[in-house]
Design an enzyme around this catalytic site. Structure first.
Site, PDB file in Angstrom:
ATOM      1  N   HIS A  58       4.946  26.300  -4.342  1.00  9.59           N
ATOM      2  CA  HIS A  58       4.921  24.894  -4.752  1.00  9.59           C
ATOM      3  C   HIS A  58       3.527  24.607  -5.291  1.00  9.59           C
ATOM      4  O   HIS A  58       2.701  25.501  -5.407  1.00  9.59           O
ATOM      5  CB  HIS A  58       5.292  24.030  -3.533  1.00  9.59           C
TER       6      HIS A  58
ATOM      7  N   ASP B  26       0.817  -1.200   0.000  1.00  7.80           N
ATOM      8  CA  ASP B  26       0.000   0.000   0.000  1.00  7.80           C
ATOM      9  C   ASP B  26       0.854   1.254   0.000  1.00  7.80           C
ATOM     10  O   ASP B  26       0.599   2.201  -0.733  1.00  7.80           O
ATOM     11  CB  ASP B  26      -0.916   0.004   1.230  1.00  7.80           C
TER      12      ASP B  26
ATOM     13  N   ASP C 139       4.008  12.835   0.225  1.00 15.27           N
ATOM     14  CA  ASP C 139       5.411  12.414   0.275  1.00 15.27           C
ATOM     15  C   ASP C 139       6.210  13.221   1.293  1.00 15.27           C
ATOM     16  O   ASP C 139       7.417  13.020   1.437  1.00 15.27           O
ATOM     17  CB  ASP C 139       6.064  12.446  -1.116  1.00 15.27           C
ATOM     18  N   HIS C 140       5.522  14.118   2.013  1.00 19.04           N
ATOM     19  CA  HIS C 140       6.179  14.857   3.092  1.00 19.04           C
ATOM     20  C   HIS C 140       5.498  14.678   4.442  1.00 19.04           C
ATOM     21  O   HIS C 140       6.130  14.873   5.479  1.00 19.04           O
ATOM     22  CB  HIS C 140       6.290  16.351   2.733  1.00 19.04           C
TER      23      HIS C 140
ATOM     24  N   ALA D 163      -5.634  15.879  -5.901  1.00 22.08           N
ATOM     25  CA  ALA D 163      -6.608  16.277  -4.879  1.00 22.08           C
ATOM     26  C   ALA D 163      -6.041  17.299  -3.897  1.00 22.08           C
ATOM     27  O   ALA D 163      -6.753  17.754  -3.006  1.00 22.08           O
ATOM     28  CB  ALA D 163      -7.091  15.040  -4.126  1.00 22.08           C
TER      29      ALA D 163
ATOM     30  N   ASP E  43      15.871  20.723  -3.343  1.00 23.65           N
ATOM     31  CA  ASP E  43      14.943  19.910  -4.142  1.00 23.65           C
ATOM     32  C   ASP E  43      15.519  19.636  -5.535  1.00 23.65           C
ATOM     33  O   ASP E  43      15.770  20.553  -6.297  1.00 23.65           O
ATOM     34  CB  ASP E  43      13.630  20.703  -4.255  1.00 23.65           C
TER      35      ASP E  43
ATOM     36  N   GLY F   8       5.404  21.701 -10.195  1.00 30.46           N
ATOM     37  CA  GLY F   8       5.532  22.404  -8.924  1.00 30.46           C
ATOM     38  C   GLY F   8       6.973  22.557  -8.468  1.00 30.46           C
ATOM     39  O   GLY F   8       7.224  23.032  -7.360  1.00 30.46           O
ATOM     40  N   HIS F   9       7.903  22.128  -9.308  1.00 28.82           N
ATOM     41  CA  HIS F   9       9.312  22.114  -8.896  1.00 28.82           C
ATOM     42  C   HIS F   9      10.162  23.026  -9.775  1.00 28.82           C
ATOM     43  O   HIS F   9       9.877  23.222 -10.954  1.00 28.82           O
ATOM     44  CB  HIS F   9       9.857  20.685  -8.960  1.00 28.82           C
TER      45      HIS F   9
END
Lengths: 563, 563
Positions: free
Chosen positions: A152, A61, A88-89, A243, A206, A378-379
């Site tokens: 971001h 999962d 992811d954060h 989302a 990043d 977004g990067h």
């Protein structure tokens, strides 16, 4: 660049006047970002996210950072700081808090608001959430933090300046440098410059888009494109996106409102996140634009707009269901318009194109990034990163957030701006970097494995078991069972073969049953031959036959019951 | 465009004065291309290729066209014509010939040379191979064929003009319109124009790149880029590409020779195909450039060039082995150069990037399409297709070779050049198109399923069984076995649980064993209760418990042995 380090040892305790950095996720992959800082016996954690599994991790999962390196040090953790609210954060935060519930958590308003439902779901109640905003500072033992706004693909993201007695570390989180963002909250280069003047000893940056040349397009350039698509649409419009992408949803809502459409949000996470964002003022929904799923179908098609999840082709999400005609209430008609206002995350191509083909099969007009400007990243791209390095002029750079190829590309950019190659350590998850006397270098490596969440189990499934699954999934299994009388060694029943997922008719196996029976009878002597020996005998015969005759290597499951 | 047809019926026999087209593969997917033409009771087949499985077809080796619609008509087949030697056009030929070995096969010199080893492998000896070349004509009953040269990413490719009493069909095969191909063998637009003057009633056109705007770059533009990379390389150079891309390999050989490197071919298909191509004069290898794998390592690194398979990240191919340090003799060193002179086929991103990350981890400089012009496509882009339509001015167009999105895009291009929308039928595999009185229209659909090759089995595994595999692969299985005395209904042994690929320790299942035992004891009354009823009883208890307690849905395998 140099190759990555090999055969590193676990480093000793942190020496005096040294800031240690232990990345536990996000270096060597896109996801599960987590970085630990240590000085004077105290720990600071920045971010704690999840990674989504790939096709060679079937059934998994989620993948968590490996907490084992700090598991017996949790009492020394001063705080967990979250840079923004993406999975992811923040996705692994509950799993960390399950180990110590009262770790103080710091983050911006929206970030904490996106975290709260997760804590509830895991029944975590004793965690103190500290809301911080750009410009705030926090003193936490040996760490002194200052928060800086960054742009971001989710609002309210922060970079963090971490001041310590051994030097200053600036961590960007995920960011880009859109100079005209929708909310006018730009990445604060004035603060970056100020930090540069003061001295940034270690800059953690990043790397996601470091391979992409030039500059990331402004989010606001999507608006006119959406406007045009809506202007031409004659029937239903369905927009799929992430989302959590509040600004993207804002632009869709604005375009829909302008063209006299009402917007129905579909997908559980889309509904929940946008409710939060609207309540906190990050999303501005004009009166009467939103419409409930129970009412939207009463509108004529040319007044409907659906804002849906599933832009990555996830088979259970709203969009995939619309594409295969199984959605609860949205029915696609020829001439409808579907907009993918999203990226195509590498690895998702097959599922996304499966959905697109399904939509086109039904006669939809599909608009996506490959054709129109309906998504921007977004990067920060390479051009922006160069600006960053030149403004900050860091002494050392640690590329974070990315696969090896991204980290290498980012490191190269730093070197191009004048950072000595020796001051750009390339590290993977678990590789320990010490900052001492103004120089950052790799000093060792702590264990850092994938930790799999699978159903209710956390960290119980191993890579070995995943290999088992891969074999089961591509080859199926052959189970063979027999009943043996313990005292006499007589075979009372069987051997009988049961197969699943094997590309053969079960009758093919009749051919081998007698040979297996012989092998079993031979192995089963009177007086308690251990079952596992009998099982071995059956496995050998079947395995050999299957490989030779069927040219396959299914999992062989021999079962002997002794009575 | 209109949506695709739904609920079509199997059409009746071909009416008089009608040319029927039955696509059995390649319409709705990229691969397994096969088109059947029928008139006056006779069949002509063009191409017979394979499709490679996706992640939702685990364990499958190959996917074939579904021959069932013509299986009882094989004696009526006049010929099988092959347009070029790629797997997706010739890979399924042996499987068709296994049904009727003496179908006459027509193709160009290189195409037949690539086919021959396949026939040998399948021990097919009675097939007549007829070599044809551009300009040749062949009369086959009601079909009169003329072959036309086209440019593609393999030499010696042909388009075919099929003349019949019901009209003319022109099928492009795979093609592009590079105006300066390496071998100067351009797609013969003069013949296309001539056919146009004569009248092309049905134009079947490669759709692969119909979504790509503009024009495909010339293959020869790669040369100077390779030259530059070779000029800068200071150590080993490894180039990965497709094992059939003769012209690409030619350019690599030329660059290597110029820079005083010797070339070692690695990978079985690369060695075999290039040997064939060189023997037939399609590949020109200067004296002393090729070097054997046993000698190459005696050269200094700056004189080595490896030409390898594995550009799609295939885990067993040469390149993946080099990237993970397991190749038989090639050892990557920091500073080596690796060139991906290949496309990144959608769906392969994860495996390709896994290999790239592995190479970069070892310190290699990786050059790929995303950074440098080291690959161009073999298919015509939208701009070229427009030229084609304007030169041929076909009466009807059937887009072939592509997923739905490609077919729709190609159909739109035809309509833009003036072909009436009504004359551009969109068809999927199995959809039957009749050309009658100058008008092509959909008249029905024949069954056309995926036919899976899996080990030695052909067409035996079903989609249902693949679903089983998917479940096994992501959830594993729980087998429960027990021995019951038939006459008394007494449970002699078990129930015992065996698990594989389930994310739990086996001990967790002890919790449920007693409940299963009770259920079994209750179901097992004296006097021959059928085993399947007892199995059902165990399945119910375990299935419910696993779903609730473990939140998973593994395959449950209840086994009861009655003695």
């Amino acid at each position: 660049m140099k190759p990555l380090y090999e055969n590193l040892q676990v480093p000793g305790p942190v020496p005096a006047d040294t800031l240690r950095v232990i990345p536990l996720g996000g270096l060597g992959e896109v996801g599960r970002n987590m970085t630990v800082f240590e000085i004077d016996g105290k720990l600071l954690i920045v971010d704690c996210g999840v990674l989504f599994p790939e096709e060679n991790q079937p059934g998994v999962d989620l993948i968590l950072p490996d907490f084992s390196a700090i598991a017996d040090r949790l009492e020394d953790v001063q705080a967990l700081v979250l840079t923004h609210g993406h999975e992811d954060h923040i996705g692994a935060v509950p799993y960390l808090l399950r180990l110590r519930e009262d770790i103080p958590v710091y983050g911006s308003e929206l970030t904490l608001a996106f975290l709260e439902p997760k804590l509830k779901e895991h029944r975590l109640q004793d965690t103190e959430l500290h809301q911080v905003a750009e410009g705030d500072t926090t003193d936490l033992g040996p760490f002194s933090l200052e928060y800086v706004p960054v742009t971001h693909s989710i609002p309210d993201a922060l970079a963090v300046m971490i001041r310590t007695s051994a030097g200053n570390a600036l961590i960007t989180g995920d960011f880009k440098m859109d100079q005209l963002p929708l909310d006018r909250r730009i990445t604060d280069l004035r603060s970056f410059a100020r930090f540069g003047e003061e001295g940034v000893d270690l800059f953690l940056v990043d790397s996601t888009n470091a391979e992409v040349p030039g500059f990331t397009t402004h989010e606001r350039e999507i608006g006119p494109v959406l406007d045009q698509v809506f202007a031409q649409a004659e029937s239903q419009v369905i927009v799929a996106s992430f989302a959590s992408h509040v600004h993207r949803v804002q632009q869709v809502i604005d375009a829909a409102a302008k063209h006299n459409r009402r917007v129905c949000l579909i997908g559980r996470s889309m509904e929940r996140n946008m409710k939060i964002a609207a309540e906190l003022g990050f999303l501005n929904i004009p009166e009467g634009v939103l419409i409930d799923s129970r009412e939207v179908m009463d509108l004529p098609p040319e007044r409907r707009c659906f804002m849906a999840t599933g832009s990555q082709g996830e088979p259970m999400a709203a969009l995939a269901r619309i594409a295969d005609g199984s959605h609860r209430f949205v029915e696609l008609e020829p001439g409808d318009t579907v907009i993918f206002a999203s990226s195509l995350i590498p690895g998702n191509e097959n599922s996304v194109f499966r959905v697109i083909n399904g939509l086109m099969r039904l006669g939809a007009n599909v608009v996506h990034q490959g054709k129109s400007l309906v998504h921007v990243s977004g990067h920060a791209s390479a051009g922006e990163l160069l600006y960053c390095y030149n403004i900050v002029r860091p002494k050392n750079v640690l590329p974070i957030h990315g696969e090896i190829r991204h980290l290498v590309a980012n490191g190269r950019l730093a070197v191009l701006t004048g950072v000595p190659e020796d001051n750009v350590p390339l590290a993977e998850d678990g590789v320990v970097v010490d900052l001492y006397d103004g120089h950052a270098q790799v000093v060792g490596q702590v264990p850092c494995d994938y930790v799999y969440v699978d159903g209710r189990s956390v960290g119980e499934i191993s890579d070995e078991e995943l290999k088992d699954r891969m074999t089961l999934g591509s080859e199926g299994f052959v189970a063979v069972h027999a009943v043996v009388e313990k005292s006499t060694g007589m075979v009372l029943a069987g051997p009988t073969i049961t197969i699943r997922g094997v590309a053969e008719d079960a009758s093919v196996f009749e051919e081998i049953e007698s040979e297996v029976a012989e092998a079993l009878a031979e192995a089963a002597r009177p007086g308690n031959v251990p079952a596992h020996q009998l099982q071995q005998a059956m496995r050998r015969v079947i395995g050999r036959w299957v490989g030779r005759r069927l040219r396959r290597r299914p999992v062989i499951v021999p079962i002997v019951t002794e009575v």
